[in-house]
Every structure is written in structure tokens, then in C-alpha cells.
Design a protein around this motif. Structure first.
Motif, PDB file in Angstrom:
ATOM      1  N   GLN A 218     -63.092 -68.109  49.911  1.00 18.32           N
ATOM      2  CA  GLN A 218     -63.805 -68.900  50.829  1.00 18.32           C
ATOM      3  C   GLN A 218     -63.267 -70.372  50.710  1.00 18.32           C
TER       4      GLN A 218
ATOM      5  N   THR B  18     -62.600 -72.076  53.956  1.00 16.67           N
ATOM      6  CA  THR B  18     -63.132 -73.419  54.416  1.00 16.67           C
ATOM      7  C   THR B  18     -62.155 -74.554  54.664  1.00 16.67           C
TER       8      THR B  18
ATOM      9  N   PRO C 147     -69.946 -70.467  53.700  1.00 15.32           N
ATOM     10  CA  PRO C 147     -69.156 -69.901  52.557  1.00 15.32           C
ATOM     11  C   PRO C 147     -69.966 -69.216  51.562  1.00 15.32           C
TER      12      PRO C 147
ATOM     13  N   TRP D 100     -70.956 -65.809  52.641  1.00 15.20           N
ATOM     14  CA  TRP D 100     -70.002 -64.841  52.670  1.00 15.20           C
ATOM     15  C   TRP D 100     -69.549 -64.448  51.381  1.00 15.20           C
ATOM     16  N   VAL D 101     -69.512 -65.244  50.129  1.00 13.96           N
ATOM     17  CA  VAL D 101     -69.249 -64.920  48.869  1.00 13.96           C
ATOM     18  C   VAL D 101     -70.123 -64.048  48.367  1.00 13.96           C
TER      19      VAL D 101
END
Length: 288
Positions: A52, A56, A234, A237-238
Motif C-alpha cells: 500500500q 499510494t 490504504p 486495504w492493509v
């Protein structure tokens, strides 16, 4: 003597010594994650966070319109490069986690006690890194050129690092070729289950990664203008990818065992070894 020594450290096996259905394979992968949750989820979280961070930075460089991961017709080429990068990093991450899972699957199948430290010592780190780098290097142009090639790559090469760990194959490229051969047997059974597992966890990841945005919409929050999206997207999603990547890596290890049971008689060889009081791990190392 070796069989008796091994038997003294026996515990309940969490994986069935028989051919399983696709659903049972997915369940077995989750069971393996639960047994090795600390190392698997820790590694998955670290790798997912690194992914991420990379993605990002790419999103900010364009920049894409919030919430970043949705289709952006104004910056399609940049958006597609980011998608291809994400797919390539996913291939690499799952490949690396599958190496540790490959070391963990033997004691889980045989009912042997093994510490996390012992499993790390059995994990072929350098060879697995090489395989992950090779697959990621192929996956990026394959994904950028279209999804068909990267789907085929993902479907056929997932057993490589579990083969390195469980069968102790010294050559990474031999492991890759064996992965393709095993995955193609039985009407592409392993390949089909691997794609099914990916799609199943993709649905869960989207629910975890996007669900909070749906809640924000219901609360009439304008998420497209929210400054905290830079870290919230992010972060979400992590969290989602951590569980998914660990489960997918374990699925690869489970599918290696299942493929060998169905096509190489691994269950018969192990039962015969037990009856003779021999060391069962030697059977796992020997591939037919």
C-alpha cells in the motif's frame, strides 16, 4: 526408532489425509492460518503495508481522483499501471507467504509438533525470494497487456514455493516447472481451485476495503472530499489484504498436498510408512 521418536511428538492433525473438495481445501487453508496465525498474519501485514505504501505513492504522483482505486477514465493509463503493479505485488506476496505455509503444512498434515522458529528454519527464504521476483517480473507486463496471461500465471505457479519448502527442491526453476505440471493435472483442478480461492477472498477484501465507504455514504459524508482518505484507504486495504494473503498462501500449501494425494498416492505412501514405523517426512520430500 525414528518412527517412535516422531510419534512421541504427535498432536492432532488439522489437515485430512485424503482427497478433498474445493470447499474443504479452502477450509483447510483457514485452519492452517489459525494454527500459525502469529507468523503468517505478521508477515502478511508487513508485506501488505509495503504494497500500500508503493501504490499510494503511485496514486499521489498522478494524481488520481478520490477514492483512488475506482476506474478513472481521465487517467486510464496511469490507473491501469497501478492496477498492474497491484496484481504483480499480490503475486509476489502470496508466493512468499506460501513458502512458510509449505514448511508448516507437513506438521499440520502429520500431526507433528513444530515451533514457529523451526518452521522459519525450514523455509527456503532465498529461493522463495527468487521465485517471487521472477513471477512478479512476469506478472506486471502480463497484467498490463491484459488479464488473461496473469490469470494463467497465477493459476499455474502457486505451488512453487510450497514445493521448495515441503519437498526441499533445491532448484527454484525445477519447482516452478513442477508447480505447472501439478496444477495442470486432473483437468486443471489445482488451477481452478486457486482461482476460486482468489475470487472468494477478493469478494471479502472488497467488503472490508469498501464497506466503510458505503457506511460513510449512508451517513451523508462526502468521502471524495475527506482529507483522511489518504491514510484511511490504504489502512483499510492493509487490514483486508492481511487476512486474504495469509489464507491464499496457505491454500497453495494445502493444494500441493491435495494434488499429491490425488495424483501421486501420497496418502497411501504415508500410511504404508506409518505401518512400517518409518520416518514419514521422508515420504513428503520424495516426489513421484
Amino acid at each position: 526408532m525414528r518412527g517412535e521418536a516422531a510419534g512421541s511428538r504427535r498432536q492432532t492433525a488439522i489437515l485430512p489425509l485424503r482427497g478433498t473438495t474445493a470447499g474443504e481445501s479452502l477450509d483447510s487453508a483457514v485452519a492452517l492460518v489459525r494454527q500459525r496465525a502469529l507468523p503468517l498474519l505478521s508477515m502478511a501485514a508487513l508485506l501488505a503495508a509495503g504494497e500500500q505504501w508503493l501504490l499510494t505513492g503511485m496514486r499521489r504522483a498522478v494524481p488520481l481522483q478520490p477514492p483512488f482505486f475506482l476506474f478513472d477514465s481521465w487517467n486510464f493509463d496511469a490507473w491501469w499501471r497501478i492496477v498492474a503493479t497491484g496484481l504483480a505485488t499480490e503475486v509476489a506476496i502470496v508466493t512468499l507467504l506460501a513458502a512458510f505455509a509449505g514448511a508448516a503444512v507437513a506438521p499440520a498434515l502429520l500431526g507433528r509438533a513444530a515451533t514457529h522458529r523451526e518452521l522459519f528454519r525450514r523455509t527456503p527464504v532465498l529461493a522463495s525470494l527468487l521465485v517471487a521476483a521472477v513471477l512478479a517480473g512476469i506478472a506486471w507486463p502480463a497484467a498490463y497487456a491484459g488479464l488473461v496471461a496473469v490469470i494463467a500465471l497465477y493459476a499455474l505457479t502457486g505451488l512453487a514455493t510450497p514445493i521448495l519448502a515441503m519437498e526441499r527442491t533445491g532448484n527454484p526453476f525445477v519447482a516452478l516447472f513442477r508447480s505447472v505440471a501439478l496444477s495442470a493435472r486432473g483437468g486443471l483442478r489445482v488451477a481452478r481451485i486457486r482461482i476460486l480461492g482468489y475470487l472468494s477472498w477478493l469478494a471479502i477484501r472488497f467488503a472490508l476495503g469498501l464497506g466503510w465507504i458505503a457506511v460513510a455514504d449512508l451517513l451523508a459524508w462526502d468521502v471524495t472530499e475527506a482529507g483522511w482518505l489518504d491514510w484511511a484507504v490504504p489502512g483499510a486495504w492493509v487490514v483486508a489484504n492481511t487476512a486474504a494473503y495469509a489464507a491464499l498462501g496457505c491454500l497453495d500449501a494445502v493444494l500441493l498436498v491435495e494434488a499429491r494425494i490425488r495424483t501421486e498416492g501420497l496418502d497411501i505412501a504415508l500410511n504404508r510408512s506409518r505401518a512400517r514405523g518409518e520416518d514419514e517426512t521422508a515420504v513428503l520430500v520424495t516426489a513421484r
